[in-house]
Design a protein around this motif. Structure first.
Motif: not given
Length: 161
Positions: A55-66, A91-95, A103-109, A114-118
């Motif tokens: 949840g923290w990671l989605v909030k942080h990265e979502g803010r950066r993406a926005w 999609i990662g937050g939904t997982l 599913t959490d491992a796929f969501g975090i990836l 640093f794994t999102r570009p792939v």
């Protein structure tokens, strides 16, 4: 001969089987295995900690993406990378919402920067295969025709008093 949409329906069918049959069985298997190694209460605690971190990671990265999307739009450039990042974070937050370690491992990836570009490259390949570009042959010009309006064709122009 196979119908044109048969191949797509076959792919979607296998994806649904994977999502609704294979993944839950795999999640239950992994949860049982982890629970046998570290105990039931530690497994539950680990799932809770994993959800909080996600949840923290989605909030942080979502803010950066926005912010990146807003910057791209304000500078007048096409925000393709930023939109893809936003979709992957969604999609990662939904997982991350579904309970389980797989599913959490796929969501975090999908969420980590640093794994999102792939994942972005894979998403771009999938979307570009499905995208149909309509243009003119050999770079020719197109003619604009008047669009029909309620009282006949509408001719765009400028009004001068």
């Amino acid at each position: 001969m196979a119908r044109p949409g048969a191949r797509r329906r076959g792919w979607v069918g296998w994806a649904l089987v994977l999502a609704f049959v294979v993944m839950p069985i795999l999640e239950i298997y992994v949860l049982i295995q982890v629970g046998q190694v570290i105990g039931a209460w530690w497994t539950i605690l680990l799932l809770i900690a994993d959800s909080i971190l996600g949840g923290w990671l989605v909030k942080h990265e979502g803010r950066r993406a926005w912010q990146a999307l807003t910057t791209a739009l304000n500078s007048g450039r096409m925000p393709a990378k930023e939109l893809a990042d936003g979709a992957l974070i969604l999609i990662g937050g939904t997982l991350m919402l579904s309970p389980g370690f797989v599913t959490d491992a796929f969501g975090i990836l999908l969420i980590l920067p640093f794994t999102r570009p792939v994942a972005r490259r894979l998403l771009t390949q999938v979307v570009s295969k499905r995208l149909v570009v309509v243009g003119t042959p050999l770079g020719g010009t197109t003619q604009q025709r008047p669009r029909p309006g309620p009282d006949g064709p509408v001719v765009q122009g400028e009004v001068v008093d």
